[in-house]
Motif scaffolding. Structure first.
Motif: not given
Length: 240
Positions: A133-141
């Motif tokens: 359930d861990l999510k990282m959005d690299i573009g939006k940081r």
């Protein structure tokens, strides 16, 4: 590419500025912390070279406030102090690298180019990376665990991104140091342990399912495991 150099030693600052200019950089050299901070908050730079011991305001304090304002430009600290505690402090407040005086100019260039390369890669990434359930959005940081947003420092974000990219792999401290900090901490593994511990507090402490695991005597791995099945002594997980 534009560089902000905050260095109160006039001769050293002029030497660095001259070398960087000859290498093709545009350099804004500030001699005091207050002038440097004004430049930080009013102009855009590709990389920041920050002396730690300034006559008015500590370079650490400047970068702490800069990160608190949501700024992500890579910061390379320049300092005459080589204490482990100073390295840890620089990393905790959002520094990306740490170069001890005196240093070879060639090493400064290599460190800067490495920071710039990674920053440019991040600029073009919009990948969403996820485990459990861990999510990282690299573009939006941004980082979320479930519906909860998790606030990370720039270095913690880079560390988590590296763990996600190499999920399931056992990563020795030396690899983490070289890939995330572009540094060789030699035997100063406490730097990595402290960084992992702080990331673990933010990522795992409020959740039953732990994602960051210690593989004793080897390093760390990021993995979603069933704790009931994760009893193999070769994959022993625990806190630092």
């Amino acid at each position: 590419m534009k560089v902000l150099l905050v260095e109160d030693e006039l001769k050293l600052g002029e030497y660095i500025k001259k070398g960087l200019t000859e290498a093709g950089f545009i350099v804004d050299h500030q001699l005091t912390g207050l002038d440097g901070y004004h430049a930080l908050m009013t102009e855009e730079f590709s990389v920041i070279l920050m002396d730690v011991m300034l006559p008015d305001v500590s370079g650490f304090e400047l970068v702490r406030n800069y990160r608190a304002a949501g700024k992500h430009t890579p910061v390379l600290f320049l300092t005459a102090k080589d204490d482990l505690s100073d390295k840890i402090k620089g990393i905790e407040i959002g520094g990306d690298d740490y170069l001890t005086k005196p240093f070879a100019f060639a090493e400064l260039i290599v460190r800067m180019k490495s920071l710039l390369r990674r920053a440019n890669q991040a600029d073009y990434q919009s990948t969403i990376m996820q485990i459990a359930d861990l999510k990282m959005d690299i573009g939006k940081r941004t980082v979320h665990r479930g519906d909860k947003p998790i606030k990370l420092t720039a270095k913690e974000f880079s560390l988590l991104q590296f763990l996600l990219e190499r999920r399931g792999e056992v990563l020795p401290r030396s690899i983490i140091a070289s890939q995330v900090w572009d540094m060789n901490f030699e035997n100063d593994t406490n730097v990595i342990d402290v960084a992992i511990r702080r990331l673990r507090i933010k990522i795992d402490d409020d959740h039953d399912a732990k994602l960051i695991h210690t593989v004793r005597g080897m390093g760390y791995r990021l993995e979603a495991v069933d704790t009931a099945l994760d009893s193999n002594p070769s994959h022993e997980a625990g806190n630092v």
